[in-house]
Design a protein around this motif. Sequence first.
Motif, PDB file in Angstrom:
ATOM      1  N   UNK A   1       0.858  -1.177   0.000  1.00 29.37           N
ATOM      2  CA  UNK A   1       0.000   0.000   0.000  1.00 29.37           C
ATOM      3  C   UNK A   1       0.890   1.221   0.000  1.00 29.37           C
ATOM      4  N   UNK A   2       0.394   2.269  -0.621  1.00 24.57           N
ATOM      5  CA  UNK A   2       1.179   3.495  -0.765  1.00 24.57           C
ATOM      6  C   UNK A   2       0.434   4.657  -0.132  1.00 24.57           C
ATOM      7  N   UNK A   3       1.144   5.448   0.646  1.00 23.30           N
ATOM      8  CA  UNK A   3       0.605   6.691   1.202  1.00 23.30           C
ATOM      9  C   UNK A   3       1.563   7.796   0.772  1.00 23.30           C
ATOM     10  N   UNK A   4       1.305   8.393  -0.389  1.00 22.71           N
ATOM     11  CA  UNK A   4       2.200   9.430  -0.919  1.00 22.71           C
ATOM     12  C   UNK A   4       2.252  10.644  -0.012  1.00 22.71           C
ATOM     13  N   UNK A   5       1.143  10.953   0.632  1.00 24.50           N
ATOM     14  CA  UNK A   5       1.111  12.096   1.529  1.00 24.50           C
ATOM     15  C   UNK A   5       2.089  11.947   2.683  1.00 24.50           C
ATOM     16  N   UNK A   6       2.212  10.748   3.209  1.00 22.45           N
ATOM     17  CA  UNK A   6       3.138  10.467   4.303  1.00 22.45           C
ATOM     18  C   UNK A   6       4.509  10.023   3.792  1.00 22.45           C
ATOM     19  N   UNK A   7       4.585   9.669   2.507  1.00 24.94           N
ATOM     20  CA  UNK A   7       5.851   9.201   1.948  1.00 24.94           C
ATOM     21  C   UNK A   7       6.225   7.815   2.438  1.00 24.94           C
ATOM     22  N   UNK A   8       5.221   6.929   2.507  1.00 25.31           N
ATOM     23  CA  UNK A   8       5.453   5.576   3.019  1.00 25.31           C
ATOM     24  C   UNK A   8       4.816   4.554   2.077  1.00 25.31           C
ATOM     25  N   UNK A   9       5.585   3.517   1.750  1.00 26.76           N
ATOM     26  CA  UNK A   9       5.069   2.354   1.046  1.00 26.76           C
ATOM     27  C   UNK A   9       5.208   1.192   2.027  1.00 26.76           C
ATOM     28  N   UNK A  10       4.100   0.513   2.310  1.00 24.62           N
ATOM     29  CA  UNK A  10       4.112  -0.587   3.269  1.00 24.62           C
ATOM     30  C   UNK A  10       3.914  -1.902   2.537  1.00 24.62           C
ATOM     31  N   UNK A  11       4.866  -2.808   2.723  1.00 24.76           N
ATOM     32  CA  UNK A  11       4.788  -4.152   2.140  1.00 24.76           C
ATOM     33  C   UNK A  11       4.323  -5.119   3.217  1.00 24.76           C
TER      34      UNK A  11
END
Length: 60
Positions: free
Chosen positions: A21-31
């Motif tokens: 999942x990607x949260x561009x606003x937070x700058x985090x991609x979670x695998x």
Amino acid sequence: MSSNGLYDQLVGGLMAEGEATEDRGQGVVTLTEFDHRPLPTPLRLHVTPTSFDQHLRSMA
């Protein structure tokens, strides 16, 4: 190819190989899954299109 294009390829590749999942606003991609196998602990990548571009340029 633009840095956004390379970033999109990175995230798309991770999603194609498992679950991310990607949260561009937070700058985090979670695998949570890779190679179609669940990870014991989610892996969080702190990356944005800009930071990914800067990292690639520093390696050039």
